[in-house]
Design an enzyme around this catalytic site. Structure first.
Site, mmCIF file in Angstrom:
data_model
loop_
_atom_site.group_PDB
_atom_site.id
_atom_site.type_symbol
_atom_site.label_atom_id
_atom_site.label_comp_id
_atom_site.label_asym_id
_atom_site.label_seq_id
_atom_site.Cartn_x
_atom_site.Cartn_y
_atom_site.Cartn_z
ATOM 1 N N GLU A 1 4.156 -18.205 -11.442
ATOM 2 C CA GLU A 1 3.816 -19.506 -12.022
ATOM 3 C C GLU A 1 2.427 -19.887 -11.519
ATOM 4 O O GLU A 1 2.114 -19.728 -10.345
ATOM 5 C CB GLU A 1 4.840 -20.568 -11.604
ATOM 6 C CG GLU A 1 4.521 -21.957 -12.121
ATOM 7 C CD GLU A 1 5.583 -22.977 -11.727
ATOM 8 O OE1 GLU A 1 5.234 -24.167 -11.630
ATOM 9 O OE2 GLU A 1 6.753 -22.591 -11.505
ATOM 10 N N GLU B 1 -1.763 -30.425 -11.636
ATOM 11 C CA GLU B 1 -0.662 -31.376 -11.555
ATOM 12 C C GLU B 1 -1.198 -32.658 -10.946
ATOM 13 O O GLU B 1 -2.008 -32.624 -10.020
ATOM 14 C CB GLU B 1 0.477 -30.848 -10.691
ATOM 15 C CG GLU B 1 1.178 -29.642 -11.259
ATOM 16 C CD GLU B 1 2.307 -29.176 -10.353
ATOM 17 O OE1 GLU B 1 3.463 -29.500 -10.639
ATOM 18 O OE2 GLU B 1 2.007 -28.487 -9.360
#
Length: 341
Positions: free
Chosen positions: A221, A226
């Site tokens: 990932e 974010e």
């Protein structure tokens, strides 16, 4: 941001996972200098980025005050682009829910179209459900809920409190919001992946732009961007991988300060090369890591606005002070492939 045991880059905090895996945190804060925006407004068909050439260790590191003599140019050509002049679901670029894959361990995650398993990441404690105009929740009739708004070339993924009359139909989630993925539509091994966006803030607000392997497995990932909703200007960039011998999931990443991130468009990107992964803010390298084990398959892109988290520090659960409506504004999303030498 998936419905699997997932690690995020909260300083000093281990993620809660299905198997109580232990993660590695290499999380530090770094200030990103203000950079000119004029050259970044467009996504040209050709692009050149500067990357370090020094040998890498086994852990990620920040790129600070780089010596340009120790950098090399990487030339790229564009392979994917959406500048959102039209609704994202009018073309074949995007899917508005997770598509799944046989390698994901939770088979029920890919339940029927009426389930919520493809439309939220339960392990993270999220409190939204991802909707689109064709989704009916527990009902067979579409509800017509559209979290995607387009105006003047800007896509807004809008999270809003679930209408009381629809709460039971929508599995009692506190918010309706949106996700877009390119799984089964576009994936690529190596190259540069970038979003130009404003990062929304507020209690429970969790915007993200990230990538997963197109074979459906996890990890790898790559969290390109974010946002910690309760910490305006705090941008997180993290790599996740699994050690084959122990099956332990590890991660390494950093927090960066972009003070005007909520009000000004910035570029957030990652360059994936055979030997290293380099993260960029406004096309300036800010951190890098030696490519971990398991990065063998093409990856697809995901952009979403989650609400609420029990695992990602600085987001928190939604409460009475959370915004009734919040928008993740996106100017464009692009991908580039490395030119052959």
């Amino acid at each position: 941001m998936n419905d699997l045991p997932s690690f995020r880059s909260e300083p000093g905090t281990e993620r809660l996972t299905l198997c109580a895996l232990i993660s590695i945190g290499c999380l530090l804060f770094a200030a990103v200098p203000a950079l000119a925006q004029a050259d970044l407004a467009g996504a040209t068909t050709k692009l050149t980025l500067q990357v370090a050439t020094a040998m890498l260790g086994e852990r990620c590191r920040r790129v600070e005050a780089p010596d340009r003599a120790s950098f090399a140019s990487v030339s790229l050509h564009r392979t994917f682009h959406d500048d959102f002049d039209a609704h994202p679901l009018l073309n074949a670029r995007w899917v508005s829910h997770y598509a799944g894959g046989a390698a994901w361990p939770e088979a029920r995650y890919w339940g029927g179209d009426g389930s919520d398993f493809r439309r939220k990441t339960s392990y993270n404690g999220e409190q939204q459900i991802y909707v689109d105009p064709h989704y009916g929740g527990r009902e067979t009739t579409p509800l017509g809920l559209d979290p995607f708004k387009v105006s003047d070339g800007i896509l807004s993924i809008v999270a809003s409190r679930t209408p009381p009359a629809l709460k039971a139909v929508l599995f009692n989630n506190e918010y309706v919001s949106g996700i877009l993925t390119t799984q089964s539509r576009f994936s690529q091994k190596y190259g540069y992946f970038e979003i130009r966006a404003k990062i929304p803030v507020g209690i429970g607000v969790w915007p993200a732009f990230w990538m997963l392997a197109d074979d459906g497995g996890w990890p790898p990932e790559v969290d390109i961007m974010e946002g910690r909703g309760q910490r305006p200007g705090d941008i997180v960039m993290t790599t996740h991988w699994r050690i084959p011998d122990t099956q332990r999931v590890e991660r390494c990443g950093f927090d960066f300060q972009v003070p005007d991130a909520s009000g000004v468009f910035h570029d957030y990107g990652v360059l994936w090369q055979p030997d290293r992964i380099t993260y960029f803010i406004d096309r300036q390298p800010v951190s890098e890591i030696k490519v971990p084990v398991g990065f063998n398959d093409p990856m697809y892109m995901i952009v979403n606005l989650a609400m609420g988290s029990k695992t990602f520090e600085g987001v928190g659960f939604v409460d009475g002070e959370s915004p009734a409506t919040v928008a993740f504004e996106i100017d464009r999303i692009s991908a580039y492939q490395i030119d052959e030498r």
